[in-house]
Design an enzyme around this catalytic site. Structure first.
Site, PDB file in Angstrom:
ATOM      1  N   PHE A 677       0.909  -1.321   0.057  1.00 49.83           N
ATOM      2  CA  PHE A 677       0.104   0.013   0.068  1.00 49.83           C
ATOM      3  C   PHE A 677       0.897   1.362  -0.027  1.00 49.83           C
ATOM      4  CE2 PHE A 677      -3.874  -1.906   2.597  1.00 49.83           C
ATOM      5  CZ  PHE A 677      -4.508  -2.176   1.377  1.00 49.83           C
ATOM      6  N   GLU A 678       0.563   2.285  -0.575  1.00 52.23           N
ATOM      7  CA  GLU A 678       0.866   3.648  -0.566  1.00 52.23           C
ATOM      8  C   GLU A 678      -0.193   4.406  -0.104  1.00 52.23           C
ATOM      9  OE1 GLU A 678       3.969   4.479  -0.235  1.00 52.23           O
ATOM     10  OE2 GLU A 678       5.056   2.986  -1.325  1.00 52.23           O
ATOM     11  N   VAL A 679      -0.519   4.760   1.152  1.00 50.01           N
ATOM     12  CA  VAL A 679      -1.474   5.208   1.716  1.00 50.01           C
ATOM     13  C   VAL A 679      -1.551   6.675   1.471  1.00 50.01           C
ATOM     14  CG1 VAL A 679      -2.931   5.762   3.739  1.00 50.01           C
ATOM     15  CG2 VAL A 679      -1.821   3.314   3.429  1.00 50.01           C
TER      16      VAL A 679
END
Length: 815
Positions: A677-679
């Protein structure tokens, strides 16, 4: 160094399906896993961008004409956010740089754009967090004060919510209440229920609710329990005698398609949490649910939130004297003082005297009374003094010969320059994970989630906490959650890098790495380089690393993408390697920020030539995409945020090369389906945004657990078919395979029975889908398909005696 799987797509799935055909598996083709072997000279050069100690960093746009320039930028070791945007035919990326680093990049020919995020923004986020915590404390104090000396009708407990709902045939009562003594007292509260309208309170039984504490602040008591009748009223009597009564309300059911179901409990975070607070939180959750969770201390402690106390005397490199304490700053180094004095007369010798922890250097002078001591001479005198050398180590500045004359300097305290409160441990720090599941003995399918490899990323750890809370709080009354915990072995590590995490909160909000200083005394190991140390934990793993010649990591000990002195040199990385080595773990999520990306392997390539780490097979890629679609749909459910297809896929396709990243280690070394994930869109957004990001990505993480559970219970065989279409070549036809789910297809063209050694149907190219085969018309094609869970089409046994594989002739269909 790269590790190769056993055979292509069969690394975890076909191995299970082929237990009776071990010989075939052992000799299986490795075409899609073949190891590229770039020359080590392709590794990034040792570039120092010139970060000056004390300079604060901002997030600034860098405008690039093409991906070649992006690769050149990555090779500098600059600290990049995860934003890569195409704007007017140019790439715009975000770099985390100080003013001096910006000047260096400009001098190298890079174009800087807008300033996106400043240190002032980070200070505002911290002030917001402190104000939130202070507000909770004040509310507690006000409530406690109002309850002191209460009248006979007043109470020190109040019921906030009493919600009844059904889930299928299950009836549940959820209660939230606040007690005036809840900040300091750890008692649970007992809720008495009636059994319906007109019945006595107590006739419906009792349930307990427990404290909800966040960042050390008591918020309220809460809990849910199954009931046998719909209660109309409840009563709580506090341990101090206060009484509260409330009418139970009906909770509106959520739509039937919502996987969370009616009454699903969530929203358990109220502010950013430091690593210490993260660990306290999971310890409290585990203590409250001992049958479902436990805390595991990982085997390697970090270096610790600590540094040696240091000082640098002088302004010119040749005359500078650098000094480090032998003891850590907090263990006495910060109390050492050094004074360099003019002898005040002619013909005086160089001398060193020590009184307690005060060191005085008296410089030598010539016959005219001028100071003559050089930096090299002062260093030698300090190191030769028994008293001084028992306290400090001195050295010339960054390998200089030290021929310059040293100037007198006032008494100066050495300092480690760390500002965290005493509540943050300075010792080597344990790293903790919470292990969740009814069966935590390795017998169930394992799933791993971990966060804060990069210190400044404050939202991803909250996603892990929110998710752990959801799993445990909903177990008793939500059958979907219960199915997950009864059948999965879940590991959640909220902060892989606690030292860097504490440093990002209290010292430098742009800190990316851990705090370990690997610079040699002849390099940037002195006090003036103190803000530039540390290893990028997401560049220190074993697969397709800088040490293998891959791009996206730096050899410079001051670079924000420094890969360390060797693979797995850092305890943080050894801990994750230990976790990934649990043999039952088959799925993993690495939580980062920012950019709203959703990615998987390969994550590295070598330049020039952009030689990629081995790409997933067509079947593996299809499985990544299908599972990702489920996960991203769950994320979107919170506020309609769509992670775009352009930001979904292999890391090296949609972002840039990241040699030695953890996802590649999990995928290539341990055969784990590993996502990243790259939030969100920034490291430390305002709380309203941070809260929404936490909620939506927690949705996605829970969905990963559902994906894992579906994988584990999948017993349905895939179906496939052959499609034949005209070929531009005379006498030939074009052939493709179609499957009803992500599945590998093994085929032969020589009429032999297909096995795992047969040709594996592949991809046409990067993000292009399946290949098209060109064969002679009338060719007999034999094949079988096998899905990600190891189910083989029609229960065919490759290498066995049964011949129930699929077969067809490559003939154009009649219309």
């Amino acid at each position: 160094m790269p590790h190769l799987g056993t055979n292509g797509f069969t690394r975890r799935n076909v191995l299970a399906a082929a237990a009776g055909a071990a010989g075939a598996v052992a000799t299986g083709a490795l075409v899609s896993r073949s190891e590229a072997a770039p020359n080590d000279s392709a590794a990034a050069p040792d570039i120092d961008l010139g970060h000056v100690a004390g300079e604060q960093s901002s997030v600034i746009e860098v405008v690039l004409p093409d991906r070649d320039e992006l690769d050149r930028l990555v090779a500098t070791g600059v600290d990049l956010d995860h934003q890569v945007n195409l704007v007017d035919d140019r790439l715009v990326v975000h770099a985390v740089i100080s003013p001096n680093e910006g000047a260096t990049l400009t001098a190298m020919g890079f174009t800087l754009g807008n300033v996106i995020y400043t240190p002032a923004d980070a200070k505002a986020r911290l002030a917001e967090r402190e104000a939130t915590i202070a507000g909770h404390v004040a509310a507690n104090e006000e409530f406690s004060a109002s309850a002191t000396g209460r009248t006979a009708t007043a109470s020190d407990v109040k019921i906030i919510r009493a919600d009844y709902y059904t889930q299928g045939t299950t009836m549940v009562l959820s209660v939230e209440a606040k007690w005036a003594q809840g900040q300091t007292a750890t008692d649970t509260l007992t809720v008495e229920r009636d059994s319906g309208k007109g019945t006595a309170i107590g006739s419906g039984g009792t349930q307990t609710i427990s404290r909800f504490v966040d960042a050390g602040v008591y918020l309220y008591h809460r809990g849910a329990a199954q009931v046998t009748a719909r209660p109309d009223y409840i009563r709580i009597t506090s341990p101090t005698g206060g009484i509260a009564v409330a009418k139970v309300k009906e909770w509106l059911p959520t739509p039937g398609h919502d996987p969370e179901g009616p009454g699903y409990q969530k929203d358990f975070i109220t502010s950013y949490l430091t690593p210490t607070e993260l660990y306290d939180r999971i310890k409290a959750i585990a203590a409250e649910h001992p049958k479902l969770a436990e805390i595991v201390e990982l085997p390697y402690k970090t270096n610790g939130y600590r540094r040696k106390a240091q000082a640098v005397f002088g302004s010119a490199s040749a005359s500078r004297v650098a000094v480090d304490s032998l003891a850590w700053g907090h263990e006495g180094g910060n109390s050492i003082a050094i004074e360099i004095v003019d002898p005040g007369g002619a013909g005086r010798p160089l001398s060193v005297s020590v009184t307690g922890t005060d060191i005085q250097v008296t410089l030598a002078s010539d016959t005219a009374g001028a100071v003559t001591s050089t930096a090299a001479e002062v260093v030698a005198a300090l190191n030769a003094s028994p008293g001084a050398s028992g306290l400090i180590q001195a050295y010339t500045y960054r390998g200089n010969t030290g021929a310059g004359v040293v100037a007198p300097a006032a008494r100066t305290l050495l300092t480690d320059d760390l500002t965290a409160p005493a509540s943050v441990s300075r010792e080597p720090h344990p790293v903790y994970a919470i292990r969740i599941g009814k069966h935590r003995n390795g017998s169930k399918l394992g799933v791993l989630a971990y966060a804060q490899e990069h210190a400044r990323e404050w939202v991803p750890p909250l996603v892990t906490i929110e998710t752990a809370e959801r799993l445990l709080r909903n177990y008793k009354h939500d059958w979907r959650t219960r199915e997950l915990l009864d059948n999965l072995d879940i590991w959640i590590a909220p902060s892989i890098n606690p030292d860097g995490g504490h440093y990002a909160f209290y010292d430098d909000n742009s800190q990316r790495r851990n705090m370990t200083n690997h610079c040699a005394p002849t390099g940037s190991a002195d006090f003036l380089a103190r803000d530039s140390w540390g290893v990028d934990n997401n560049r220190n793993y074993t697969e397709y690393s800088r040490f293998d010649g891959y791009s996206g990591a730096s050899a410079s000990c001051t670079s924000d993408t420094f890969s360390g002195p060797s693979e797995l040199s850092e305890p943080e990385n050894k801990n994750l390697d230990w976790l990934a080595a649990r043999p039952n773990i088959k799925f993993a999520m690495n939580l980062h920020s920012s950019g709203n990306y959703f990615m998987w392997s390969p994550g590295a390539y070598a330049v020039p030539g952009r030689i990629s780490a081995p790409r997933p097979t067509l079947a593996e890629e299809s499985y990544f995409w299908s599972a990702s679609s489920r996960i991203l749909t769950s994320i979107k459910r919170h506020r309609n945020l769509a992670v775009t297809p352009a930001r979904t896929g292999p890391i090296s396709d949609v972002l840039y090369s990241a040699a030695g990243n953890s996802g590649d280690m999990l995928w290539y070394k341990y055969d784990i389906y590993a996502w990243n994930f790259e939030v969100g869109t920034s490291f430390q957004p305002e709380w309203v945004e941070a809260h929404d990001e936490t909620m939506e990505f927690s949705n996605g993480l829970v969905e990963l657990f559902r994906v894992a559970r579906d994988f584990d219970k999948d017993r349905r065989s895939p179906k496939s078919k052959l499609k034949v279409s005209p070929s531009p070549t005379h006498g030939m036809v074009s052939v493709t395979f179609e499957t009803n789910e992500p599945a590998a297809v093994y085929y032969t063209l020589d009429r032999s029975a297909p096995t795992y050694s047969s040709t594996l149907y592949g991809s046409a190219g990067i993000r292009e889908g399946a290949e098209t085969l060109t064969v002679r018309a009338g060719t007999t094609i034999n094949w079988f398909s096998v899905d990600a869970a190891g189910n083989v089409e029609d229960d065919y046994r490759p290498g066995g005696h049964r011949r129930n594989y699929r077969t067809a002739k490559a003939i154009l269909p009649r219309h």
